[in-house]
Design a protein around this motif. Structure first.
Motif, PDB file in Angstrom:
ATOM      1  N   GLU A  99      12.291  -0.860   7.565  1.00 13.38           N
ATOM      2  CA  GLU A  99      10.861  -0.951   8.118  1.00 13.38           C
ATOM      3  C   GLU A  99      10.212  -1.919   7.286  1.00 13.38           C
ATOM      4  O   GLU A  99      10.822  -2.767   6.195  1.00 13.38           O
ATOM      5  CB  GLU A  99      10.057   0.453   7.613  1.00 13.38           C
ATOM      6  CG  GLU A  99      10.695   1.719   8.651  1.00 13.38           C
ATOM      7  CD  GLU A  99       9.697   2.681   8.139  1.00 13.38           C
ATOM      8  OE1 GLU A  99       8.457   2.569   8.034  1.00 13.38           O
ATOM      9  OE2 GLU A  99      10.118   3.950   8.139  1.00 13.38           O
ATOM     10  N   GLU A 100       8.947  -2.566   7.702  1.00  7.61           N
ATOM     11  CA  GLU A 100       8.302  -3.433   6.748  1.00  7.61           C
ATOM     12  C   GLU A 100       7.964  -2.885   5.529  1.00  7.61           C
ATOM     13  O   GLU A 100       7.456  -1.737   5.310  1.00  7.61           O
ATOM     14  CB  GLU A 100       7.116  -3.893   7.539  1.00  7.61           C
ATOM     15  CG  GLU A 100       7.384  -4.376   9.038  1.00  7.61           C
ATOM     16  CD  GLU A 100       7.882  -5.755   8.851  1.00  7.61           C
ATOM     17  OE1 GLU A 100       7.425  -6.414   7.801  1.00  7.61           O
ATOM     18  OE2 GLU A 100       8.775  -6.250   9.589  1.00  7.61           O
ATOM     19  N   LEU A 103       4.353  -1.547   5.070  1.00  9.59           N
ATOM     20  CA  LEU A 103       4.089  -0.008   6.089  1.00  9.59           C
ATOM     21  C   LEU A 103       4.821   1.062   5.127  1.00  9.59           C
ATOM     22  O   LEU A 103       4.058   2.114   5.037  1.00  9.59           O
ATOM     23  CB  LEU A 103       4.815  -0.344   7.166  1.00  9.59           C
ATOM     24  CG  LEU A 103       4.815   0.821   8.281  1.00  9.59           C
ATOM     25  CD1 LEU A 103       3.363   1.404   8.457  1.00  9.59           C
ATOM     26  CD2 LEU A 103       5.486   0.818   9.548  1.00  9.59           C
ATOM     27  N   LYS A 107       2.692   4.386   4.012  1.00  9.37           N
ATOM     28  CA  LYS A 107       3.220   5.887   4.061  1.00  9.37           C
ATOM     29  C   LYS A 107       3.353   6.382   2.980  1.00  9.37           C
ATOM     30  O   LYS A 107       2.927   7.594   2.805  1.00  9.37           O
ATOM     31  CB  LYS A 107       4.673   5.677   4.863  1.00  9.37           C
ATOM     32  CG  LYS A 107       4.373   5.461   6.270  1.00  9.37           C
ATOM     33  CD  LYS A 107       5.665   5.482   6.966  1.00  9.37           C
ATOM     34  CE  LYS A 107       5.579   5.043   8.637  1.00  9.37           C
ATOM     35  NZ  LYS A 107       6.844   4.755   9.236  1.00  9.37           N
ATOM     36  N   LEU A 114      -3.360   6.746   4.757  1.00  8.89           N
ATOM     37  CA  LEU A 114      -2.943   5.700   5.822  1.00  8.89           C
ATOM     38  C   LEU A 114      -4.121   6.223   7.105  1.00  8.89           C
ATOM     39  O   LEU A 114      -4.369   4.981   7.701  1.00  8.89           O
ATOM     40  CB  LEU A 114      -1.769   6.441   6.327  1.00  8.89           C
ATOM     41  CG  LEU A 114      -0.956   5.408   7.698  1.00  8.89           C
ATOM     42  CD1 LEU A 114      -0.873   4.086   7.242  1.00  8.89           C
ATOM     43  CD2 LEU A 114       0.267   6.224   7.956  1.00  8.89           C
ATOM     44  N   GLN A 118      -6.385   2.949   8.506  1.00  2.96           N
ATOM     45  CA  GLN A 118      -6.282   2.933   9.978  1.00  2.96           C
ATOM     46  C   GLN A 118      -7.538   2.794  10.511  1.00  2.96           C
ATOM     47  O   GLN A 118      -7.912   1.917  11.480  1.00  2.96           O
ATOM     48  CB  GLN A 118      -5.206   3.656  10.717  1.00  2.96           C
ATOM     49  CG  GLN A 118      -5.078   3.289  11.987  1.00  2.96           C
ATOM     50  CD  GLN A 118      -3.878   4.439  12.518  1.00  2.96           C
ATOM     51  OE1 GLN A 118      -3.426   5.094  11.699  1.00  2.96           O
ATOM     52  NE2 GLN A 118      -3.400   3.888  13.735  1.00  2.96           N
TER      53      GLN A 118
END
Length: 168
Positions: A99-100, A103, A107, A114, A118
């Motif tokens: 995963e990045e 990110l 999380k 998050l 968003q």
């Protein structure tokens, strides 16, 4: 057979081979060699021809020079596909993380953070809408919470190896 024909028969195969080694084809070699022959004949008739080598070597050299001039004038937007057989990229050159890193840090900040980030950055909600959606008492409270979430992510991300590579 005259001298020109003899010279042509002796020199052209060498010139064509040289042009092929430089990336040209037979038609190009023929055209360039004809130009080289004209240069040779004009210089020899005018008395300005000074040879330090054989006429064959002179003609091959002039053909190469003409090839290099035409290549220099051509646009340089060729593909690099011809280099593919010369170089290879090791399979482990590119690493693909699961995963990045950012990110992962988002999380780790928590589901509520998050969702808030968003809503603000991706859904372009203003602070009043965020306060209503997430049950904050005021837009100011939503702004403070957004700031706290960002600080949490920044602090967590600054401890990752990716961060160290990025600022180095």
């Amino acid at each position: 057979m005259d001298l020109t024909t003899t010279l042509y028969r002796e020199a052209f195969p060498h010139a064509a081979r040289a042009i092929r080694r430089l990336g040209g084809d037979l038609d190009t070699a023929r055209d360039l060699f004809h130009d080289a022959m004209i240069i040779y004949l004009e210089k020899s008739r005018s008395g300005h021809l000074q040879l330090d080598s054989s006429p064959v070597a002179y003609l091959v050299g002039i053909t190469k020079i003409l090839w290099l001039k035409t290549k220099r004038q051509q646009p340089r937007n060729e593909t690099l596909d011809y280099l593919a057989h010369f170089i290879s990229i090791p399979e482990d050159f590119y690493t693909h993380p699961e995963e990045e890193p950012l990110l992962e840090q988002l999380k780790a900040a928590g589901e509520k953070c998050l969702q808030l980030l968003q809503a603000f950055y991706y859904e372009n909600m203003n602070m009043r809408e965020i306060a209503e959606t997430f049950d904050y008492s005021s837009p100011h409270s939503a702004t403070v919470q957004k700031y706290k979430c960002l600080e949490k992510v920044r602090k967590s991300f600054s401890k990752t190896p990716c961060y160290a590579e990025t600022i180095a």
